[in-house]
Design a protein around this motif. Structure first.
Motif, PDB file in Angstrom:
ATOM      1  N   TYR A   1       0.821  -1.217   0.000  1.00 32.51           N
ATOM      2  CA  TYR A   1       0.000   0.000   0.000  1.00 32.51           C
ATOM      3  C   TYR A   1       0.850   1.260   0.000  1.00 32.51           C
ATOM      4  O   TYR A   1       0.745   2.085  -0.899  1.00 32.51           O
ATOM      5  CB  TYR A   1      -0.991   0.017   1.176  1.00 32.51           C
TER       6      TYR A   1
ATOM      7  N   SER B   1      11.627   7.971   2.894  1.00 25.47           N
ATOM      8  CA  SER B   1      12.101   9.357   2.789  1.00 25.47           C
ATOM      9  C   SER B   1      12.668   9.796   4.134  1.00 25.47           C
ATOM     10  O   SER B   1      13.724  10.427   4.204  1.00 25.47           O
ATOM     11  CB  SER B   1      10.963  10.312   2.426  1.00 25.47           C
ATOM     12  N   PHE B   2      11.946   9.429   5.178  1.00 19.66           N
ATOM     13  CA  PHE B   2      12.378   9.821   6.520  1.00 19.66           C
ATOM     14  C   PHE B   2      13.687   9.133   6.888  1.00 19.66           C
ATOM     15  O   PHE B   2      14.621   9.774   7.380  1.00 19.66           O
ATOM     16  CB  PHE B   2      11.263   9.482   7.515  1.00 19.66           C
TER      17      PHE B   2
ATOM     18  N   MET C   1      16.929  10.310  -2.117  1.00 18.70           N
ATOM     19  CA  MET C   1      15.855  10.924  -1.347  1.00 18.70           C
ATOM     20  C   MET C   1      14.953  11.757  -2.255  1.00 18.70           C
ATOM     21  O   MET C   1      13.730  11.701  -2.136  1.00 18.70           O
ATOM     22  CB  MET C   1      16.414  11.787  -0.226  1.00 18.70           C
TER      23      MET C   1
ATOM     24  N   MET D   1       5.138  11.018  -3.354  1.00 18.19           N
ATOM     25  CA  MET D   1       4.096  11.945  -3.776  1.00 18.19           C
ATOM     26  C   MET D   1       3.204  11.274  -4.828  1.00 18.19           C
ATOM     27  O   MET D   1       1.972  11.387  -4.771  1.00 18.19           O
ATOM     28  CB  MET D   1       4.721  13.219  -4.337  1.00 18.19           C
TER      29      MET D   1
ATOM     30  N   ALA E   1      -4.965   9.919  -1.854  1.00 18.47           N
ATOM     31  CA  ALA E   1      -4.823  10.062  -0.403  1.00 18.47           C
ATOM     32  C   ALA E   1      -4.743  11.522   0.022  1.00 18.47           C
ATOM     33  O   ALA E   1      -4.598  11.802   1.200  1.00 18.47           O
ATOM     34  CB  ALA E   1      -3.581   9.307   0.079  1.00 18.47           C
ATOM     35  N   TYR E   2      -4.850  12.436  -0.929  1.00 20.11           N
ATOM     36  CA  TYR E   2      -4.808  13.860  -0.577  1.00 20.11           C
ATOM     37  C   TYR E   2      -6.211  14.402  -0.339  1.00 20.11           C
ATOM     38  O   TYR E   2      -6.387  15.572  -0.055  1.00 20.11           O
ATOM     39  CB  TYR E   2      -4.128  14.663  -1.686  1.00 20.11           C
TER      40      TYR E   2
ATOM     41  N   TRP F   1      -1.215  17.229   2.246  1.00 16.81           N
ATOM     42  CA  TRP F   1      -0.635  17.268   0.901  1.00 16.81           C
ATOM     43  C   TRP F   1       0.109  18.586   0.702  1.00 16.81           C
ATOM     44  O   TRP F   1       1.213  18.606   0.156  1.00 16.81           O
ATOM     45  CB  TRP F   1      -1.748  17.092  -0.135  1.00 16.81           C
TER      46      TRP F   1
ATOM     47  N   LEU G   1       8.576  18.592  -0.399  1.00 20.96           N
ATOM     48  CA  LEU G   1       9.235  18.284  -1.673  1.00 20.96           C
ATOM     49  C   LEU G   1      10.182  19.411  -2.066  1.00 20.96           C
ATOM     50  O   LEU G   1      11.335  19.177  -2.435  1.00 20.96           O
ATOM     51  CB  LEU G   1       8.189  18.059  -2.766  1.00 20.96           C
TER      52      LEU G   1
ATOM     53  N   THR H   1      13.160  19.504   0.128  1.00 19.90           N
ATOM     54  CA  THR H   1      14.108  18.449  -0.247  1.00 19.90           C
ATOM     55  C   THR H   1      14.947  18.889  -1.440  1.00 19.90           C
ATOM     56  O   THR H   1      16.166  18.698  -1.469  1.00 19.90           O
ATOM     57  CB  THR H   1      13.336  17.164  -0.590  1.00 19.90           C
TER      58      THR H   1
ATOM     59  N   VAL I   1      -0.599  12.987   9.641  1.00 22.60           N
ATOM     60  CA  VAL I   1      -0.951  11.642   9.180  1.00 22.60           C
ATOM     61  C   VAL I   1      -1.798  10.959  10.249  1.00 22.60           C
ATOM     62  O   VAL I   1      -2.834  10.359   9.969  1.00 22.60           O
ATOM     63  CB  VAL I   1       0.309  10.798   8.872  1.00 22.60           C
TER      64      VAL I   1
ATOM     65  N   SER J   1      -4.650   6.476   4.594  1.00 16.34           N
ATOM     66  CA  SER J   1      -5.911   6.514   3.862  1.00 16.34           C
ATOM     67  C   SER J   1      -6.282   5.111   3.376  1.00 16.34           C
ATOM     68  O   SER J   1      -5.554   4.165   3.587  1.00 16.34           O
ATOM     69  CB  SER J   1      -5.743   7.434   2.659  1.00 16.34           C
TER      70      SER J   1
HETATM   71  C1  HEM Z   1      10.614  14.814   3.134  1.00 17.03           C
HETATM   72  C2  HEM Z   1       9.634  14.319   2.524  1.00 17.03           C
HETATM   73  C3  HEM Z   1       8.518  13.463   3.078  1.00 17.03           C
HETATM   74  C4  HEM Z   1       8.510  12.588   4.129  1.00 17.03           C
HETATM   75  C5  HEM Z   1       9.668  12.231   5.054  1.00 17.03           C
HETATM   76  C6  HEM Z   1       7.177  12.033   4.206  1.00 17.03           C
HETATM   77  C7  HEM Z   1       6.769  11.072   5.115  1.00 17.03           C
HETATM   78  C8  HEM Z   1       5.519  10.490   5.131  1.00 17.03           C
HETATM   79  C9  HEM Z   1       5.163   9.307   5.871  1.00 17.03           C
HETATM   80  C10 HEM Z   1       6.109   8.508   6.764  1.00 17.03           C
HETATM   81  C11 HEM Z   1       3.850   9.046   5.624  1.00 17.03           C
HETATM   82  C12 HEM Z   1       3.058   7.839   6.135  1.00 17.03           C
HETATM   83  C13 HEM Z   1       2.553   6.979   5.003  1.00 17.03           C
HETATM   84  C14 HEM Z   1       3.553   6.509   3.995  1.00 17.03           C
HETATM   85  O1  HEM Z   1       4.647   6.063   4.379  1.00 17.03           O
HETATM   86  O2  HEM Z   1       3.247   6.598   2.796  1.00 17.03           O
HETATM   87  C15 HEM Z   1       3.365  10.090   4.761  1.00 17.03           C
HETATM   88  C16 HEM Z   1       2.068  10.202   4.297  1.00 17.03           C
HETATM   89  C17 HEM Z   1       1.609  11.200   3.465  1.00 17.03           C
HETATM   90  N1  HEM Z   1       2.387  12.082   2.751  1.00 17.03           N
HETATM   91 FE1  HEM Z   1       4.383  12.331   3.003  1.00 17.03          FE
HETATM   92  N2  HEM Z   1       6.394  12.591   3.220  1.00 17.03           N
HETATM   93  C18 HEM Z   1       7.181  13.455   2.508  1.00 17.03           C
HETATM   94  C19 HEM Z   1       6.809  14.180   1.409  1.00 17.03           C
HETATM   95  C20 HEM Z   1       5.512  14.263   0.932  1.00 17.03           C
HETATM   96  C21 HEM Z   1       5.132  14.911  -0.291  1.00 17.03           C
HETATM   97  C22 HEM Z   1       6.092  15.551  -1.285  1.00 17.03           C
HETATM   98  C23 HEM Z   1       3.766  14.801  -0.383  1.00 17.03           C
HETATM   99  C24 HEM Z   1       2.818  15.312  -1.449  1.00 17.03           C
HETATM  100  C25 HEM Z   1       2.964  16.343  -2.130  1.00 17.03           C
HETATM  101  C26 HEM Z   1       3.300  14.093   0.788  1.00 17.03           C
HETATM  102  C27 HEM Z   1       1.976  13.832   1.101  1.00 17.03           C
HETATM  103  C28 HEM Z   1       1.564  12.882   1.998  1.00 17.03           C
HETATM  104  C29 HEM Z   1       0.185  12.537   2.269  1.00 17.03           C
HETATM  105  C30 HEM Z   1      -1.046  13.200   1.660  1.00 17.03           C
HETATM  106  C31 HEM Z   1       0.214  11.478   3.182  1.00 17.03           C
HETATM  107  C32 HEM Z   1      -0.977  10.691   3.720  1.00 17.03           C
HETATM  108  C33 HEM Z   1      -1.056   9.457   2.856  1.00 17.03           C
HETATM  109  C34 HEM Z   1      -2.086   8.465   3.280  1.00 17.03           C
HETATM  110  O3  HEM Z   1      -2.807   8.705   4.260  1.00 17.03           O
HETATM  111  O4  HEM Z   1      -2.186   7.426   2.593  1.00 17.03           O
HETATM  112  N3  HEM Z   1       4.388  13.767   1.556  1.00 17.03           N
HETATM  113  N4  HEM Z   1       4.401  10.953   4.460  1.00 17.03           N
END
Ligand code: HEM
Lengths: 257, 298
Positions: free
Chosen positions: A74, A82-83, A134, A142, A150-151, A159, A166, A169, A247, A254
Motif C-alpha cells: 500500500y 524518505s524519513f 531521497m 508523492m 490520499a490527498y 498534501w 518536496l 528536499t 498523518v 488513507s
Molecule cells: C521529506 C519528505 C517526506 C517525508 C519524510 C514524508 C513522510 C511520510 C510518511 C512517513 C507518511 C506515512 C505513510 C507513507 O509512508 O506513505 C506520509 C504520508 C503522506 N504524505 Fe508524506 N512525506 C514526505 C513528502 C511528501 C510529499 C512531497 C507529499 C505530497 C505532495 C506528501 C503527502 C503525503 C500525504 C497526503 C500522506 C498521507 C497518505 C495516506 O494517508 O495514505 N508527503 N508521508
C-alpha cells in the motif's frame, strides 16, 4: 476465576506487563514497562500495546494501525523511506562536516577526505547517492499518494505540507550540490541560479541574494553551506513533524481503495 | 512489588474495613500480608451486583408515574436510544440495590418527596432510580466511522519498517561502495563546461527552458505549476472518490504530468550534448557528470 488473596491481587495489578520484578534496577530504569528489552517480557496483546504506548515511539506511531496500512504494497514504505534517508543523510552529513571548510579549501578538503580519511570516500558517496535517492523517493511517495487519492479530505492540508517538503528536499539537495566546489558543482548551480534570475520583476535580486553576488564565488559557497547544514534541515524537520502528526490526526493511512 | 504510599494504603484499608466490618488495623495488616485475610469470598458478589442492575432498572416503573412510561415507550428500540444512560446513572451506587439496610433507607426519600400518593401502590419496592432526562430517539453521539480492522503497530508495522530500513541501508552502502561520486577539477569561473547541466531533477526544466521563453519555462512552470498548482490539487479535485476507476480524469492528468516531466528529464540527461544540441547517447556519448563513474564503468 480462581480466588486470589489481596496480596496476590496487588502483585498482579502492579506488575501489569508480567515481567519479573527481579529485573535489574538499572535496566528497568531505562526500559519502561512493556519494553521487549525488559527481563521476562512476554508476547501478549497488552505488551504489544505497551511497546508503543510506553515508549518514545508513541510520538511517531499509534498503538494500532489499519490492517491494510501495514501491507507493504500500500505505502511501499516510501514515506518512511524518505524519513530514513533523511536520518542517514543527517548522520553522514554531520560526519562530513568534521572534514570540510566552506572556503577556498573546500575542494582540497573533499580530495583529502576521499584519499586520506578512513571511510571518507564511502561516507561521501553515501551522502551523495542518498541525497539523489531521497529526491527520487520523495517524488515517488508523492506519486503514490496521488494515485491513491490520499490527498482528499481530510488530508488536503497534509498534501500541502508535503509539497513544501518536496521543495525543501530539492533546496537541500541543490544547496548541497555546490559544496564540493568542483566544476560540476559551480556550473550546475550557476545554471540553476540563472533559472531563478528569470523570475519576473525581482529576478536579479533573487539571484544576487542567493549567490551573495553576481556569480558563484566563495561567498556563495559559505551561503549555500549555512543554508544546507543549518537552515533547510531545521525547517524541514519542523515540517516533517507537522506532516507525521497530521498523518495520525487525519485518521492514519488513507484507504483502502 | 511496587511500594504503595502509606496514605493510599490506609485509605483503602479504611474502605475495606468498612466493607467487611472489621477494624482498620486488621484490614491494614491483611493488606500488608501480615495476617490471613478475612472473608475474601464475599468480594465477587460485588461484581454480580452490576450484572443484576440492568433488569432491575426496568422493574420499579410503577413508583415513578407517567413520566417513566415515556422512557419505557422508547425501550423497545434500544439500538438507537442510549436510554441506557439511566442504568448508568444507577451504577455508581450499586451497593444500595443489594443492601436494604435500614441506614440506607433514607436515600430514596427525596425521590418520594416529589412523587404523590401512588407510592403506596407498591411500598415494598425500593426506589432505586429517578428520571433525569428523556433522551430523544436520535443518538446524541454518532459514531463517525465504521469500526476498522486494526493490528498492533508492534510488531506488524514496526517489523516491516525495520526491514525496509535495513534493505535501504544495504542498498545504499553497496551502491556507495561500487559507484564513486564525481569530483571534477576545482571550480573555475573562467572555464565554462559545454554543456553546463543543472542537477538532474532540474534538467527537465532546463530542457523546457531551451524551447520556451525563459520567463515562462524558468519561473512559471516551477513556481506556478510546481508550487502553487501542486499545493492546490486537493482543493481543485473535489471528487470524493478514491477508487481509481472513478477518478480517471485526475489519474490521466497526473500521468500526463509524469510522462512529460520524465521525458523532458530523460532528454536533458541523455540526449543533450555540447551547445545543448541533440545527441544520441549510443553514438555521441553521454554528457551527465553526476553519473560519471557509471558512464565509464569498465
Ligand atoms: C521529506 C519528505 C517526506 C517525508 C519524510 C514524508 C513522510 C511520510 C510518511 C512517513 C507518511 C506515512 C505513510 C507513507 O509512508 O506513505 C506520509 C504520508 C503522506 N504524505 Fe508524506 N512525506 C514526505 C513528502 C511528501 C510529499 C512531497 C507529499 C505530497 C505532495 C506528501 C503527502 C503525503 C500525504 C497526503 C500522506 C498521507 C497518505 C495516506 O494517508 O495514505 N508527503 N508521508
Amino acid at each position: 476465576m480462581a480466588k486470589l488473596t489481596l496480596k496476590e491481587r496487588f502483585k498482579k495489578s502492579t506488575s501489569g506487563s508480567g515481567e519479573s520484578a527481579k529485573a535489574g534496577k538499572f535496566a528497568t530504569s531505562i526500559f519502561r514497562p512493556g519494553s521487549p528489552f525488559r527481563k521476562g517480557y512476554t508476547d501478549s496483546p497488552r505488551n504489544r500495546s505497551y511497546v508503543v504506548m510506553n515508549n518514545v515511539l508513541y510520538h511517531l506511531h499509534p498503538v494500532k494501525v489499519k490492517r491494510h496500512g501495514v501491507r507493504l504494497s500500500y505505502t511501499l514504505c516510501l514515506g518512511g523511506m524518505s524519513f530514513f534517508l533523511f536520518i542517514v543523510l543527517t548522520i553522514t552529513g554531520i560526519w562530513l562536516m568534521f572534514y570540510f571548510r566552506p572556503t577556498e579549501m573546500a575542494y582540497a578538503d573533499i580530495q583529502a577526505l576521499q584519499t586520506s580519511v578512513a571511510f571518507g570516500s564511502l561516507v561521501r558517496n553515501m551522502h551523495r547517492w542518498g541525497a539523489h535517492l531521497m529526491v527520487l523517493v520523495v517524488f515517488l511517495h508523492m506519486s503514490r499518494v496521488f494515485y491513491h487519492g490520499a490527498y482528499k479530505a481530510p488530508r488536503e492540508f497534509n498534501w500541502v505540507i508535503g509539497v513544501i517538503l518536496l521543495f525543501l528536499t530539492l533546496f537541500l539537495s541543490f544547496t548541497g550540490y555546490l559544496l564540493p566546489w568542483d566544476q560540476l558543482a559551480i556550473w550546475a548551480v550557476t545554471v540553476g541560479g540563472n533559472m531563478a534570475s528569470y523570475t519576473p520583476v525581482f529576478g536579479a535580486q533573487i539571484k544576487f541574494g542567493l549567490f551573495a553576488g553576481l556569480e558563484a564565488t566563495t561567498a556563495t559557497l559559505l551561503r549555500f553551506y549555512v543554508l544546507h547544514v543549518l537552515f533547510f534541515p531545521f525547517i524541514i524537520v519542523i515540517f516533517m513533524a507537522i506532516h507525521f502528526w497530521r498523518v495520525r490526526k487525519d485518521g492514519g493511512i488513507s484507504g483502502p481503495l | 512489588m511496587v511500594d504503595i504510599p502509606e496514605h493510599l494504603l490506609l485509605r483503602s484499608a479504611e474502605a475495606r474495613a468498612k466493607a467487611l466490618g472489621i477494624s482498620v488495623e486488621q484490614a491494614l495488616s491483611e493488606m500488608k500480608g501480615e495476617s490471613t485475610p478475612t472473608v475474601v469470598e464475599e468480594e465477587p458478589e460485588v461484581i454480580e451486583v452490576e450484572l443484576v442492575t440492568p433488569p432491575e432498572a426496568e422493574v420499579p416503573a410503577p413508583v415513578e408515574t407517567p413520566v417513566v412510561e415515556e422512557v419505557k415507550a422508547e425501550a423497545p428500540a434500544p439500538v438507537e436510544t442510549p436510554v441506557v444512560e439511566e442504568v448508568k446513572a444507577e451504577a455508581p451506587a450499586p451497593v444500595e440495590v443489594e443492601a436494604p439496610a435500614p441506614t440506607k433507607a433514607a436515600a430514596p426519600a427525596p425521590a418520594k418527596a416529589d412523587t404523590p400518593e401512588e407510592v403506596e401502590f407498591a411500598p415494598e419496592v425500593k426506589v432505586t432510580q429517578r428520571l433525569l432526562t428523556v433522551v430523544k430517539a436520535k443518538p446524541i453521539q454518532k459514531a463517525a466511522s465504521e469500526p476498522v480492522d486494526k493490528v498492533n503497530t508492534w510488531p506488524h508495522l514496526m517489523l516491516p519498517e525495520f526491514i525496509s530500513l535495513m534493505v535501504m541501508m544495504a542498498f545504499l552502502i553497496i551502491l556507495s561502495a561500487i559507484l564513486q561520486a564525481p569530483l571534477l577539477e576545482e571550480a573555475n569561473p573562467n572555464i565554462t563546461p559545454n554543456p553546463a547541466k543543472a542537477p538532474w531533477y532540474f534538467l527537465g526544466l532546463q530542457e523546457a527552458l531551451s524551447y520556451w521563453d525563459p520567463q515562462i519555462a524558468g519561473v512559471m512552470i516551477p513556481l506556478v505549476i510546481g508550487l502553487i498548482g501542486f499545493a492546490a490539487i486537493p482543493y481543485i479535485d473535489r471528487n470524493k472518490e478514491n477508487n481509481p476507476s472513478k477518478r480517471k480524469y485526475a489519474i490521466m492528468m497526473y500521468t500526463f504530468f509524469l510522462a512529460g516531466a520524465g521525458t523532458l528529464t530523460i532528454i536533458g540527461v541523455l540526449f543533450r550534448g555540447p551547445g545543448w544540441n541533440w545527441t544520441y547517447p549510443w553514438i555521441d556519448g553521454i554528457w551527465f557528470d553526476d553519473l560519471l563513474d557509471w558512464i565509464n564503468f569498465e
